[in-house]
Design a protein around this motif. Sequence first.
Motif, PDB file in Angstrom:
ATOM      1  N   GLY A  55       0.794  -1.212   0.000  1.00 53.77           N
ATOM      2  CA  GLY A  55       0.000   0.000   0.000  1.00 53.77           C
ATOM      3  C   GLY A  55       0.828   1.264   0.000  1.00 53.77           C
ATOM      4  O   GLY A  55       0.270   2.362  -0.049  1.00 53.77           O
ATOM      5  N   MET A  56       2.166   1.146   0.063  1.00 54.35           N
ATOM      6  CA  MET A  56       3.018   2.325   0.091  1.00 54.35           C
ATOM      7  C   MET A  56       3.253   2.918  -1.297  1.00 54.35           C
ATOM      8  O   MET A  56       3.868   3.968  -1.422  1.00 54.35           O
ATOM      9  CB  MET A  56       4.357   2.016   0.751  1.00 54.35           C
ATOM     10  CG  MET A  56       4.289   2.027   2.267  1.00 54.35           C
ATOM     11  SD  MET A  56       3.844   3.667   2.888  1.00 54.35           S
ATOM     12  CE  MET A  56       3.623   3.288   4.620  1.00 54.35           C
ATOM     13  N   LEU A 218       3.923   8.673   3.674  1.00 57.84           N
ATOM     14  CA  LEU A 218       3.826  10.023   3.142  1.00 57.84           C
ATOM     15  C   LEU A 218       3.933  11.043   4.268  1.00 57.84           C
ATOM     16  O   LEU A 218       3.431  10.826   5.371  1.00 57.84           O
ATOM     17  CB  LEU A 218       2.492  10.224   2.423  1.00 57.84           C
ATOM     18  CG  LEU A 218       2.225   9.367   1.178  1.00 57.84           C
ATOM     19  CD1 LEU A 218       0.864   9.719   0.590  1.00 57.84           C
ATOM     20  CD2 LEU A 218       3.314   9.557   0.138  1.00 57.84           C
ATOM     21  N   SER A 219       4.576  12.152   3.979  1.00 58.91           N
ATOM     22  CA  SER A 219       4.625  13.243   4.946  1.00 58.91           C
ATOM     23  C   SER A 219       3.237  13.875   5.058  1.00 58.91           C
ATOM     24  O   SER A 219       2.337  13.610   4.246  1.00 58.91           O
ATOM     25  CB  SER A 219       5.634  14.295   4.503  1.00 58.91           C
ATOM     26  OG  SER A 219       5.175  14.942   3.319  1.00 58.91           O
ATOM     27  N   LEU A 220       3.077  14.736   6.044  1.00 54.02           N
ATOM     28  CA  LEU A 220       1.790  15.414   6.222  1.00 54.02           C
ATOM     29  C   LEU A 220       1.444  16.251   5.000  1.00 54.02           C
ATOM     30  O   LEU A 220       0.290  16.264   4.547  1.00 54.02           O
ATOM     31  CB  LEU A 220       1.843  16.295   7.479  1.00 54.02           C
ATOM     32  CG  LEU A 220       0.551  17.034   7.841  1.00 54.02           C
ATOM     33  CD1 LEU A 220      -0.574  16.043   8.120  1.00 54.02           C
ATOM     34  CD2 LEU A 220       0.769  17.927   9.056  1.00 54.02           C
ATOM     35  N   ASP A 221       2.434  16.931   4.428  1.00 52.07           N
ATOM     36  CA  ASP A 221       2.169  17.760   3.247  1.00 52.07           C
ATOM     37  C   ASP A 221       1.805  16.901   2.045  1.00 52.07           C
ATOM     38  O   ASP A 221       0.925  17.265   1.251  1.00 52.07           O
ATOM     39  CB  ASP A 221       3.400  18.616   2.926  1.00 52.07           C
ATOM     40  CG  ASP A 221       3.602  19.726   3.945  1.00 52.07           C
ATOM     41  OD1 ASP A 221       2.609  20.101   4.612  1.00 52.07           O
ATOM     42  OD2 ASP A 221       4.736  20.208   4.094  1.00 52.07           O
ATOM     43  N   ASP A 222       2.479  15.749   1.891  1.00 48.70           N
ATOM     44  CA  ASP A 222       2.131  14.849   0.782  1.00 48.70           C
ATOM     45  C   ASP A 222       0.718  14.301   0.951  1.00 48.70           C
ATOM     46  O   ASP A 222      -0.044  14.205  -0.017  1.00 48.70           O
ATOM     47  CB  ASP A 222       3.130  13.697   0.705  1.00 48.70           C
ATOM     48  CG  ASP A 222       4.472  14.129   0.129  1.00 48.70           C
ATOM     49  OD1 ASP A 222       4.512  15.174  -0.531  1.00 48.70           O
ATOM     50  OD2 ASP A 222       5.476  13.427   0.365  1.00 48.70           O
ATOM     51  N   ALA A 223       0.373  13.926   2.182  1.00 44.47           N
ATOM     52  CA  ALA A 223      -0.983  13.424   2.442  1.00 44.47           C
ATOM     53  C   ALA A 223      -2.015  14.497   2.121  1.00 44.47           C
ATOM     54  O   ALA A 223      -3.094  14.211   1.586  1.00 44.47           O
ATOM     55  CB  ALA A 223      -1.106  12.985   3.897  1.00 44.47           C
ATOM     56  N   ARG A 224      -1.680  15.729   2.447  1.00 46.01           N
ATOM     57  CA  ARG A 224      -2.581  16.848   2.141  1.00 46.01           C
ATOM     58  C   ARG A 224      -2.816  16.945   0.636  1.00 46.01           C
ATOM     59  O   ARG A 224      -3.955  17.097   0.178  1.00 46.01           O
ATOM     60  CB  ARG A 224      -1.962  18.136   2.684  1.00 46.01           C
ATOM     61  CG  ARG A 224      -2.751  19.404   2.396  1.00 46.01           C
ATOM     62  CD  ARG A 224      -2.025  20.594   3.036  1.00 46.01           C
ATOM     63  NE  ARG A 224      -2.728  21.834   2.812  1.00 46.01           N
ATOM     64  CZ  ARG A 224      -2.548  22.597   1.744  1.00 46.01           C
ATOM     65  NH1 ARG A 224      -1.681  22.213   0.818  1.00 46.01           N
ATOM     66  NH2 ARG A 224      -3.219  23.719   1.592  1.00 46.01           N
ATOM     67  N   GLU A 225      -1.745  16.842  -0.157  1.00 46.65           N
ATOM     68  CA  GLU A 225      -1.888  16.936  -1.615  1.00 46.65           C
ATOM     69  C   GLU A 225      -2.712  15.782  -2.169  1.00 46.65           C
ATOM     70  O   GLU A 225      -3.524  15.959  -3.084  1.00 46.65           O
ATOM     71  CB  GLU A 225      -0.497  16.957  -2.260  1.00 46.65           C
ATOM     72  CG  GLU A 225       0.322  18.200  -1.946  1.00 46.65           C
ATOM     73  CD  GLU A 225      -0.401  19.473  -2.369  1.00 46.65           C
ATOM     74  OE1 GLU A 225      -0.973  19.501  -3.470  1.00 46.65           O
ATOM     75  OE2 GLU A 225      -0.413  20.429  -1.574  1.00 46.65           O
ATOM     76  N   GLY A 258      -1.084   6.334   9.086  1.00 46.22           N
ATOM     77  CA  GLY A 258       0.347   6.088   9.100  1.00 46.22           C
ATOM     78  C   GLY A 258       1.034   6.570   7.837  1.00 46.22           C
ATOM     79  O   GLY A 258       2.132   6.124   7.513  1.00 46.22           O
ATOM     80  N   GLY A 259       0.392   7.487   7.092  1.00 47.17           N
ATOM     81  CA  GLY A 259       0.969   7.987   5.853  1.00 47.17           C
ATOM     82  C   GLY A 259       0.915   6.993   4.717  1.00 47.17           C
ATOM     83  O   GLY A 259       1.596   7.159   3.704  1.00 47.17           O
TER      84      GLY A 259
END
Length: 991
Positions: A55-56, A218-225, A258-259
């Motif tokens: 899933g990554m 994923l980082s928080l910013d990547d998850a946001r995108e 967990g990103g």
Amino acid sequence: MNQTGDLSTALYNPDLIGRAELIEQFVARKSLLALMVDDLRHERPQHWLLLGQRGMGKSTMLRRLRYAIEDDPELSSRWIPLSFPEEQYNVAHLSDFWANCLDALSLALSERGREEESHTLDARAKALPRGDEGERSRESLSMLRECGTTLKAGFILLLDNFNIVLDRLSSQEHWVLRKALSGTELALVGGCVAPPEEAFSHDGAFYDWFNVHELRPLSLDDAREVLLYLAKVRNAPSVEQVVLADRGRLAALHRLTGGNPRALLLLHDLLAREGIRTIAQDLAGLLDHCTPLYKARFEAFSHQQQHVLDALALHWAPATAAEIAARTGLSVQSVSSQLDRLVGQGVVEKVPSESPRQLFQVGERLFNIWYLMRAGPRTRRSILWLAEFLRSFYGENSLRLQARELFTLPLPSPVEERERYVTLIMAIAKVVNDATLCNALELRAVEAIVDMHELRAQLGDILDLSGDDAHLEAAIDRLETLRELESAVLRSRVRLRKGWDPKRFWHLLGGAASLTLAEKRRTVEELHSLEPRRLRALIRTLEMEEGKWRRGASTARLPEAIRRGYMVSANDVVGAAAIAPEFGPGLLNEAFLRSLAASPRATELETMGRFLPLVVDAASWARWILLTARTQNSLESLERWLAVAGMGVQFWTEVVIHFDRISKWTTMAMCEAVDLTFARRCAFACGLLCERIVSLEAPSLLTLRLVAMVRQMQNDPARSLDCWRQVVQHPDATATDWDAFAQSNVAVGRTEDSISSWRRAIALDPGQTKMRISLCMQLCLRSGQEAINTLRGGTQDPDIDLFGCILELLISPAHTPKLIARIARILPEATDLTVITFSMVALINLDLPLLREVSAKLLTLDGRALPVPLVLAAETSMGNLDKARVILRSFLSSIPGSELTQPLTPLSSKVLLYCARHGLAAETSETFDACPLAERLLPLQAALRILAFPARFSIERLPAELRQPTQDLLGVPPDNADARAPFRIPDDPSA
């Protein structure tokens, strides 16, 4: 081809997503993609190994790399990417692997429209010899290289689950494969869930051979995108709003997944849904959807790792290795070793802790919730894992609002729906940060269970009455008893022929607040034997009681609350608070007043105080305040509740009106219990109390201080001065009280009184630096030398010493060199903002080189509220002209518009002139010119123009009425930098 809106159907196979859709949704890990593409431009590119949990995004990355190669003219002319099935279970020998490469090449040729070459290659591959695996392997590889020569291109092997291929090959075949991949015509990019032993053991064929990159969460910013992209393509504005407006909730969602990109995709659908009613069913479906992913992940671990992970997941909260060892029976060393390996694989994470022992938890909380869902008793298990999901998924405010909405909805009728409803509200009750709402939800759940026979039979599976839910046992017994009594009344046969209505009788009896549950039971048991006369009298009594409650607007629904088992009696504060979301605050106000009338003990008052924020009746507040103020142990509780009370001035005025009916002692007790935070918020109401306090025969010092502070906050200098005079007349008055009295004298212009008051304050506490400086500031109005003499008699405090040096510098210019050297020595130790600000203002007048050091000191006072003019002057003196220009542009905008219709404060005017003399002449003049000015500001404007443009402007060219005031502002001709202004008290830094 799958549409973008159906991405979830391709959850486990990115190949089902169209090319354009996959490229568009690839919003994370772009830097890694660029790095890999750039590496392929080299003559001999590296072989890559991508490690990551399921899933990554390994499969997605491989497919996106393929498209990047195909879309790049340079790379597509050099390389042909070959894609393979995710798992190559048909590989038994190396020859099978090369045969799969030929199949992948045939497919690639077909996709390029080269069907004839594809068919020819298929035919040649089928004709490869069987039996001799070594010969078949060599010929397959030779055929692949021959195709590369013909096509004038190399091949990029995009292999997901590369570890499966390695596991099926022998050690000798590993070395043969490595040799084959060592040329320039083949490059391999593989994906693996776990590091393959052949690539990381010293004797492995591929040791230190791959460029290994771990696909971390994923980082928080990547998850946001990612979530913003999904919200866009799925037309989910509610998700976009959550992502953009609530970063705290976004962070919670990131922790929950967990990103993991695949888990984010799953959660998006839940975010897009409105409301919470179906969340349990939706989440159960989502977790079932996750089962193939999570089950495969769990089964990939060793037996001991599974044992450790099972204990950690069931524990849920962060745990130490010792705690897990106790749960599993393994040694602490074994558990620590396995936890470290799981951390390395990204499954477990370390949790920051103040304890010296390291804490661990499952990194992806959604995976942990899935594991909780599959363990333990069915219904109670659902409550637990749903509670943990809700805690992370919803923001606190959203959860509270939706919980209140759930409480007011009618109970669903079908058993399955009601069971889901009970599960949901019990889960919310476990996580909502509101004790009153928690009580309400639990009471609603109990009612839903008791009212349905099928659920009542499952009570032990739903609630843990011997553990966490033991406090609900009394409510369950009460509701069950009421239902039994109702059923008995409806079945009863009584000796009353006319006017008997069993439903009406139960309505009256069940809702009677004057009867206990035991008395109601006794009445029902005796009902069949009651004489008609006594029964009619009972009915009349119950009707009178009901009428009494119905006549009061706040108590009209009390009989219903008693009958349904929500409240035990009319003064049941806990029960009334629990049903306030549905029944309103009226019953709570009534219960509060009735409970207070019973003069409860301090502990009971403290319990009632938990529900005080729900009470909107001023009389209830007033009585509770007074009762609490009488109890010494509850004063701290009183201050806490009053400080957080979100009531307006009108409410507190009503509270004060209730105090008008109460004795002077209770009023004083209340004021002594109230802290200054409360007084600031409710100054008007406290002002009304002050009217009564000043008439007390022997008010305490604390009460007098409170009154004086309130008057001070009301901007009433004269009355504040009178109040502080009363304070200092008290025998226990302190230096701080005399300081406040002195400041009050300054506010009304009484210089001599303020001087004598500060002298008294210093006599009481000689070490008070600020008081001594305040005294000297006032003394300077009479004589600067007198101020210096007063300072010399003080303590050896660097702040006082610095203040004295600045005063001497202003008075005695002849001692300037010695004083400058002394100030430079003292300055690093000075801490007081008032002193350094005073020095700054004074030195602006003198314009000495020392100003640079004072400015540097001023700018280091972090966290202090520095006036904008001083910051501007400090940056200018430090030579930071770019910063100063920015501050200058916003300087005038920070001045209230009313001040531009009258002369600016002397400090502001001096700062503008100072900046104009030190490198900001043009900017200062232009900034000031851009503002609409009153006539009285024209001298300052003229002075700034002269400093900025001396060739165009001069004092002689000004109109006669502007010459003298402009000359006064400039003081001396602009080119005479050594001249000093006469001694004067520096302006108030706060101006």
